[in-house]
Design a protein around this motif. Sequence first.
Motif, PDB file in Angstrom:
ATOM      1  N   ARG A  67      30.788 -42.766 -33.175  1.00 29.03           N
ATOM      2  CA  ARG A  67      31.954 -41.983 -33.926  1.00 29.03           C
ATOM      3  C   ARG A  67      32.996 -41.927 -32.275  1.00 29.03           C
ATOM      4  O   ARG A  67      32.724 -42.334 -30.934  1.00 29.03           O
ATOM      5  N   VAL A  68      33.931 -42.378 -32.350  1.00 27.03           N
ATOM      6  CA  VAL A  68      35.291 -42.811 -31.879  1.00 27.03           C
ATOM      7  C   VAL A  68      36.162 -41.954 -32.264  1.00 27.03           C
ATOM      8  O   VAL A  68      37.117 -41.778 -32.895  1.00 27.03           O
ATOM      9  N   LEU A  69      37.029 -41.644 -31.191  1.00 26.51           N
ATOM     10  CA  LEU A  69      38.213 -40.782 -30.566  1.00 26.51           C
ATOM     11  C   LEU A  69      39.210 -41.754 -30.067  1.00 26.51           C
ATOM     12  O   LEU A  69      39.382 -42.365 -28.707  1.00 26.51           O
ATOM     13  N   LEU A  70      40.088 -41.382 -30.752  1.00 23.97           N
ATOM     14  CA  LEU A  70      41.256 -42.987 -30.370  1.00 23.97           C
ATOM     15  C   LEU A  70      42.751 -41.150 -30.357  1.00 23.97           C
ATOM     16  O   LEU A  70      42.620 -40.897 -31.278  1.00 23.97           O
ATOM     17  N   ILE A  71      42.934 -41.978 -29.518  1.00 27.35           N
ATOM     18  CA  ILE A  71      44.281 -40.938 -28.787  1.00 27.35           C
ATOM     19  C   ILE A  71      45.779 -41.438 -28.900  1.00 27.35           C
ATOM     20  O   ILE A  71      45.922 -42.665 -28.226  1.00 27.35           O
ATOM     21  N   ASN A  72      46.030 -40.982 -29.715  1.00 27.54           N
ATOM     22  CA  ASN A  72      47.781 -41.773 -30.247  1.00 27.54           C
ATOM     23  C   ASN A  72      47.614 -43.201 -30.502  1.00 27.54           C
ATOM     24  O   ASN A  72      47.264 -44.126 -30.803  1.00 27.54           O
ATOM     25  N   ILE A  73      48.092 -43.086 -32.224  1.00 30.53           N
ATOM     26  CA  ILE A  73      48.119 -44.831 -32.604  1.00 30.53           C
ATOM     27  C   ILE A  73      49.302 -44.871 -32.934  1.00 30.53           C
ATOM     28  O   ILE A  73      49.975 -45.116 -34.039  1.00 30.53           O
ATOM     29  N   ASP A  80      46.802 -37.124 -32.792  1.00 27.60           N
ATOM     30  CA  ASP A  80      48.168 -37.834 -32.372  1.00 27.60           C
ATOM     31  C   ASP A  80      48.844 -36.526 -32.691  1.00 27.60           C
ATOM     32  O   ASP A  80      49.389 -36.467 -34.077  1.00 27.60           O
ATOM     33  N   ASP A  81      50.067 -36.142 -32.163  1.00 23.89           N
ATOM     34  CA  ASP A  81      50.520 -35.585 -32.524  1.00 23.89           C
ATOM     35  C   ASP A  81      52.512 -35.889 -32.539  1.00 23.89           C
ATOM     36  O   ASP A  81      53.323 -34.876 -32.675  1.00 23.89           O
ATOM     37  N   HIS A  82      52.315 -37.099 -32.274  1.00 30.79           N
ATOM     38  CA  HIS A  82      53.800 -37.259 -33.188  1.00 30.79           C
ATOM     39  C   HIS A  82      54.866 -37.132 -33.859  1.00 30.79           C
ATOM     40  O   HIS A  82      53.537 -37.671 -35.210  1.00 30.79           O
ATOM     41  N   ILE A  83      55.761 -37.161 -34.470  1.00 32.37           N
ATOM     42  CA  ILE A  83      56.657 -37.771 -35.720  1.00 32.37           C
ATOM     43  C   ILE A  83      56.844 -39.092 -35.715  1.00 32.37           C
ATOM     44  O   ILE A  83      57.470 -39.081 -34.316  1.00 32.37           O
ATOM     45  N   VAL A  84      57.126 -39.979 -36.806  1.00 27.60           N
ATOM     46  CA  VAL A  84      57.513 -40.525 -36.858  1.00 27.60           C
ATOM     47  C   VAL A  84      59.081 -41.291 -36.633  1.00 27.60           C
ATOM     48  O   VAL A  84      59.987 -40.375 -37.208  1.00 27.60           O
ATOM     49  N   ARG A 132      53.504 -38.749 -37.837  1.00 29.93           N
ATOM     50  CA  ARG A 132      52.811 -40.064 -37.478  1.00 29.93           C
ATOM     51  C   ARG A 132      51.520 -40.627 -38.173  1.00 29.93           C
ATOM     52  O   ARG A 132      50.820 -41.387 -39.217  1.00 29.93           O
ATOM     53  N   VAL A 133      50.765 -39.467 -37.528  1.00 31.50           N
ATOM     54  CA  VAL A 133      48.456 -40.202 -37.907  1.00 31.50           C
ATOM     55  C   VAL A 133      48.726 -39.671 -39.712  1.00 31.50           C
ATOM     56  O   VAL A 133      47.954 -40.492 -40.601  1.00 31.50           O
ATOM     57  N   ARG A 167      34.709 -47.295 -46.645  1.00 34.21           N
ATOM     58  CA  ARG A 167      33.556 -46.600 -45.886  1.00 34.21           C
ATOM     59  C   ARG A 167      33.707 -45.790 -44.665  1.00 34.21           C
ATOM     60  O   ARG A 167      32.796 -45.093 -44.001  1.00 34.21           O
ATOM     61  N   VAL A 168      35.066 -46.158 -44.003  1.00 30.88           N
ATOM     62  CA  VAL A 168      34.716 -45.846 -42.897  1.00 30.88           C
ATOM     63  C   VAL A 168      35.348 -44.064 -42.509  1.00 30.88           C
ATOM     64  O   VAL A 168      35.929 -43.886 -44.013  1.00 30.88           O
ATOM     65  N   ASN A 169      34.562 -43.158 -42.270  1.00 30.43           N
ATOM     66  CA  ASN A 169      35.061 -41.868 -42.199  1.00 30.43           C
ATOM     67  C   ASN A 169      36.440 -41.412 -41.095  1.00 30.43           C
ATOM     68  O   ASN A 169      35.849 -41.993 -40.503  1.00 30.43           O
ATOM     69  N   LEU A 170      36.979 -41.324 -42.225  1.00 30.47           N
ATOM     70  CA  LEU A 170      38.314 -41.190 -40.843  1.00 30.47           C
ATOM     71  C   LEU A 170      39.035 -39.474 -40.813  1.00 30.47           C
ATOM     72  O   LEU A 170      38.893 -39.168 -42.088  1.00 30.47           O
ATOM     73  N   LYS A 171      39.332 -38.833 -40.085  1.00 26.43           N
ATOM     74  CA  LYS A 171      39.875 -37.765 -39.947  1.00 26.43           C
ATOM     75  C   LYS A 171      40.851 -37.913 -38.464  1.00 26.43           C
ATOM     76  O   LYS A 171      41.032 -38.345 -37.718  1.00 26.43           O
ATOM     77  N   VAL A 172      41.764 -37.349 -38.660  1.00 33.20           N
ATOM     78  CA  VAL A 172      43.102 -36.948 -38.016  1.00 33.20           C
ATOM     79  C   VAL A 172      42.830 -35.900 -37.736  1.00 33.20           C
ATOM     80  O   VAL A 172      42.758 -34.264 -38.551  1.00 33.20           O
ATOM     81  N   ASP A 173      44.388 -35.510 -36.522  1.00 34.12           N
ATOM     82  CA  ASP A 173      44.362 -34.176 -35.542  1.00 34.12           C
ATOM     83  C   ASP A 173      45.514 -34.392 -35.811  1.00 34.12           C
ATOM     84  O   ASP A 173      46.099 -34.979 -34.985  1.00 34.12           O
ATOM     85  N   HIS A 174      47.171 -33.479 -36.139  1.00 35.07           N
ATOM     86  CA  HIS A 174      47.951 -33.817 -35.069  1.00 35.07           C
ATOM     87  C   HIS A 174      48.247 -32.197 -34.083  1.00 35.07           C
ATOM     88  O   HIS A 174      49.485 -33.023 -33.467  1.00 35.07           O
ATOM     89  N   SER A 175      47.522 -32.107 -33.416  1.00 30.39           N
ATOM     90  CA  SER A 175      47.093 -31.075 -32.567  1.00 30.39           C
ATOM     91  C   SER A 175      47.562 -32.380 -30.943  1.00 30.39           C
ATOM     92  O   SER A 175      47.262 -33.764 -31.004  1.00 30.39           O
TER      93      SER A 175
END
Length: 342
Positions: free
Chosen positions: A36-42, A65-69, A89-90, A103-111
């Motif tokens: 279970r990996v957390l990636l901060i900012n994409i 990631d809370d950034h706007i493109v 962006r996310v 197959r990867v379980n992807l979740k995103v968070d705008h916070s």
Amino acid sequence: MSTSTESKLSADEIALYDRQIRLWGMAAQANMRSARVLLINIGSIGTEVAKNVVLSGIGNLYVLDDHIVQPEDLGCQFLLTPEDVGAQRVDACLPKLQDLNPRVNLKVDHSALSSKSREFFHDFDLIVATELTSDEIAALNKVSRSLGIPIYVAGSNGLFSYIFVDLIKFESEEEKLKSGRSTEIAKVSTNREIVKVDVRADEDDPKKVYEKVTTVNMYKPFHEFLQSATLQDKLTRRQAKRVNNILPLTVSCLTQYPGSLKDLQRNVVQTCNDLHITSENLKPEYIEQFYNQLGVEFAPVAAIIGGAVAQDVMNILGKKSSPLNNFLVFDGITLEMPIYEF
């Protein structure tokens, strides 16, 4: 990481990841599957990390990631298109990432990262953070340490970049052909120690003898790294003179972000003194170019750094070789990418 039956690979997954399994083994791939990996900012580097871990078969990736493109994002991130400008962006990246590996379980968070409590990080096995200030890195690393979670931090300054690693304490195993001289149980550097060596003969060719070397890697938290980083007694005089300018420049900016070029010129001399390397080799054109590119993202550099982070993530999940320990810098002009142990 989970060791339950849920982490076992299906026949389809074994077929899909066959090449990887041949490289690092079934157990390592199962660890990837349950991680279970957390990636901060994409951003630019974050995109490259996400792409590589998703393709490798990571089980669960949570992107915060809370950034706007912005229009300027389009030149450094291959997952974005002009139609994504103005969107989260996310959200723009998610469907394209999912297409790479359904197959990867992807979740995103705008916070925003600052809105997350300590409890939020509790469920993750690993954190990869990008686009953070030094204060944000130090605060995040304090939390990751308190929870025993390994962390990778990567940052970009145009043609120049860095990776900071804190795995706290990590034990790795590496098997190699035995040479004429046996590997000894001993401390091999400030942060690394060989604690066990097992010997075995090849089943088909008894003349081939292998050593399985267990190494314990110790790490420092980010704030301690900045306070105590030194190369004193770690390099020969000749090596010290050849240290790439990017090392003191990067450490200087992480220690104290410059408000002007003059600030950087003054601060980097002090950083050289702290590192116990000469400041006489600082190139004025390097200092100016580094300052002009502070915080800039450059896609080719991001591909290299993102790939390096992702590869090391795979290494630690498989525990097949010693991980990065603990600070890497990349110079896109000379193409040097040295690793320094602080």
